[in-house]
Design an enzyme around this catalytic site. Structure first.
Site, PDB file in Angstrom:
ATOM      1  N   HIS A  63       0.842  -1.193   0.000  1.00  0.00           N
ATOM      2  CA  HIS A  63       0.000   0.000   0.000  1.00  0.00           C
ATOM      3  C   HIS A  63       0.883   1.252   0.000  1.00  0.00           C
ATOM      4  CE1 HIS A  63      -3.332  -2.691   0.957  1.00  0.00           C
ATOM      5  NE2 HIS A  63      -2.599  -3.170   1.949  1.00  0.00           N
ATOM      6  N   HIS A 114      -9.494  14.746  -2.357  1.00  0.00           N
ATOM      7  CA  HIS A 114     -10.849  15.144  -2.725  1.00  0.00           C
ATOM      8  C   HIS A 114     -11.719  15.387  -1.499  1.00  0.00           C
ATOM      9  CE1 HIS A 114     -15.042  14.506  -4.086  1.00  0.00           C
ATOM     10  NE2 HIS A 114     -14.627  15.071  -5.213  1.00  0.00           N
TER      11      HIS A 114
END
Length: 635
Positions: A387, A420
């Site tokens: 990750h 975002h």
């Protein structure tokens, strides 16, 4: 067989080469040992061992001593017990329209402007930045700047930082049941806001930490200071045994918002939002069982010796003496070079042997055959890392790292989603990204996560963690109520097209359905419009009226024009409830003799909501701030 399958086969063979050789060798030795008899063992002892005791005894003693010394002096593992990301209250949510209104109010409140904003071109510039930033409508702004007029004071800045730090720490202590008096090490980092007493002293006072706590306050180190704080806490935990280390990462928006006209300093206003994180580390062996991660590596890279790197992010005064942070156009190139240097140090520590061999071969080949080999081999970090948490500094930064590291869209999903949903929260952004991965249920036992932080100076700092268990999302995670809506498709040019008929003409309207929409209107008058009253009008032959109006149209609230409530509540009484019809019906009446440089607040005298069939002979072009909405006559 494809090239990917060949590479995977090569990686598997090289990675497991030792096992592939060891097990057959062990089987051969075991087979021979099985056939040995007692007479064979006695012969081995009397023939070899008895006559070489002087050599064997010191060798055995040296081996035992070396093993004990290694076990006693090796660094104790550092565990990440828990962390908490601050989630601001819902009333602090700042949509694109609200952010634009904040910018206008801050500039309007500037004493040097006498309550006016003479040049409206900055609206266009900020709109473009917002379109390309990758930020959504649910980011959070500070309470002081959401007020009218904005409170850009030291007291408001302190309130913002205290709210973030205390909120994150209260949730952390609640989730871990750790007594604050057990904290032995405290590291707080805030780059732009460093009051006296320090923020670390504020934490000590608020949570009543013990008097011998080793506290540190890091300032001016940019967005990469979070990993620097982790690295400092790690070194302290290696020295001070059996204790907890508390790391707090945050940044202040209120005190550092820029109100000037320098566009390189305006960019930071569009990117940074409110956020913070608190991390609890431990070196206690008993905490391993309940901890989420173990720290594997930290690597720090500083390229400040290069002038371009040093000045690409710099705080200073503009031409009018207003303080702001200037972001250079070279920042993406500088970031790419700094990341490569950081990778050159981190790669040998984490990459498998197969990737090291490939890189070594291409490196030597390029030295021998410079013309034939143009580029070095880029190692596949996905073979070593599961990750990636790339600092959400902006869409361009994420794009550069995605390209340089050869990552797939899912590898940068956490970074784009964090940008975002929360914006650039500075040094704490990598923790919101880690929380995203956990909320998605992707963190499994043994997975490795790489946190990459970039900051002024210019610095690139990395931290690699390994999951000790299948990690679940923490209680009161910042993604708790919105994780199902992510990832979102971010495309500034996408929209819906509708065709409507007005006054016998077909109009194509590109719309984006959402609760709050921001427009920039540019109007050209085709005939004189009465209802004047503008003071100091320019010559009468000026017929081109070009002005910019910011309007936020929401079903639940009146629209705003240039930050003022100039659209009456007639929107609520409109018989047309359809959003598209209301957007088409909004018309601004302006005086024909208006100079281009006049400010919207002094130009606009009346705003009316017209019926779709009513014609004022005003042609318009509508452009979204954040999403594109255009109106074209198509027939």
């Amino acid at each position: 067989m494809t090239s990917i399958n060949v590479k995977l086969l090569y990686h598997y063979v090289i990675t497991n080469l030792f096992n592939l050789c060891f097990f057959p060798l062990t089987a051969i030795v075991a087979g021979k040992a099985y056939r040995l008899t007692i007479d064979d063992l006695q012969h081995l002892y009397y023939s070899y061992l008895q006559h070489n005791l002087i050599t064997i005894a010191p060798l055995f003693a040296f081996t035992v001593f070396g093993s004990v010394l290694y076990i006693a002096t090796r660094p104790k593992p550092v565990y990440l017990v828990e962390y908490s990301c601050y989630l601001p209250p819902t009333h602090c949510r700042s949509s694109i329209s609200k952010v634009m209104d904040i910018f206008y109010q801050v500039r309007k409140a500037d004493p040097s402007r006498n309550g006016t904003c003479d040049d409206s071109s900055w609206l266009d510039f900020l709109r473009k930045i917002q379109e390309r930033s990758g930020l959504g409508d649910e980011t959070h702004g500070p309470e002081g700047l959401l007020q009218v007029p904005p409170r850009k004071t030291f007291a408001a800045a302190r309130e913002e930082t205290e709210q973030v730090i205390i909120g994150a720490l209260e949730n952390l202590f609640k989730n871990t049941n750790v007594n604050p008096t057990d904290i032995g090490i405290l590291v707080v980092n805030s780059s732009m806001f460093n009051p006296t007493p320090s923020l670390s002293a504020m934490v000590v006072n608020t949570f009543k930490l013990r008097s011998n706590v080793r506290s540190f306050n890091l300032g001016g180190m940019g967005c990469s200071a979070g990993v620097i704080a982790i690295d400092l806490a790690k070194d302290l935990l290696h020295v001070h045994k059996n204790t907890y280390a508390l790391v707090v990462s945050t940044e202040n928006i209120t005190y550092n918002i820029y109100a000037g006209d320098n566009r390189s300093m305006m960019v930071s206003n569009c990117l940074f939002r409110v956020g913070g994180a608190a991390i609890l580390l431990s070196n206690k062996p008993r905490d391993r069982r309940r901890s989420k991660y173990e720290l594997v590596h930290t690597v720090r890279t500083h390229t400040g010796a290069d002038d371009k790197s040093f000045r690409c992010v710099q705080q200073g005064d503009d031409e009018n003496g207003k303080t702001g942070v200037s972001l250079s156009k070279d920042i993406t190139d500088v970031a790419g070079r700094t990341v490569k240097k950081n990778i050159a140090t981190l790669g040998p520590l984490i990459l498998p042997l197969s990737e090291k061999l490939l890189f070594s071969v291409t490196f030597m080949g390029k030295k021998l055959f410079k013309d034939k080999i143009k580029h070095y081999y880029v190692p596949d970090f996905k073979l070593a890392i599961d990750h990636f948490c790339i600092h959400a500094g902006g869409k361009a930064v994420i794009d550069v790292l995605e390209k340089n590291l050869g990552l797939a869209p899912i590898d940068v999903e956490a970074s784009r989603s964090t940008l975002h949903r929360f914006g650039n929260t500075s040094s704490s952004s990598i923790w919101y990204e880690l929380a995203y991965i956990e909320a998605k249920g992707r963190m499994k036992k043994g997975n490795k996560v790489w946190q990459i932080a970039l900051g002024s100076g210019f610095k690139c700092n990395s931290a690699v963690w390994v999951a000790l268990n299948n990690v679940k999302a923490s209680t009161n995670s910042p993604w708790e109520h919105c994780i199902d809506r992510y990832p979102v498709k971010i495309d500034s040019d996408s929209g819906k097209s509708e065709t409507r008929v007005q006054n016998g003409r077909r109009l194509r309207v590109d719309l984006w359905e959402r609760e709050s929409v921001v427009f920039v209107y540019r109007f050209r008058c085709s005939r004189p419009v009465l209802d004047s009253g503008v003071a100091s009008a320019p010559p009468m032959n000026v017929r081109l009226c070009l002005l910019e109006v910011v309007a936020s149209i929401a079903p639940s609230s009146p629209a705003f024009v240039s930050g003022r409530r100039l659209i009456s509540s007639s929107i609520h009484r409109s018989a047309t409830s359809d959003f598209a019809a209301r957007a088409l019906a909004l018309t601004v009446l302006v005086e024909r003799s208006v100079s281009v440089s006049s400010s919207p607040s002094t130009v606009i005298r009346r705003v009316s909501l017209l019926a779709p069939g009513e014609d004022r002979r005003l042609s318009s072009r509508r452009v979204f701030i954040g999403r594109r909405a255009t109106r074209h006559v198509v027939g």
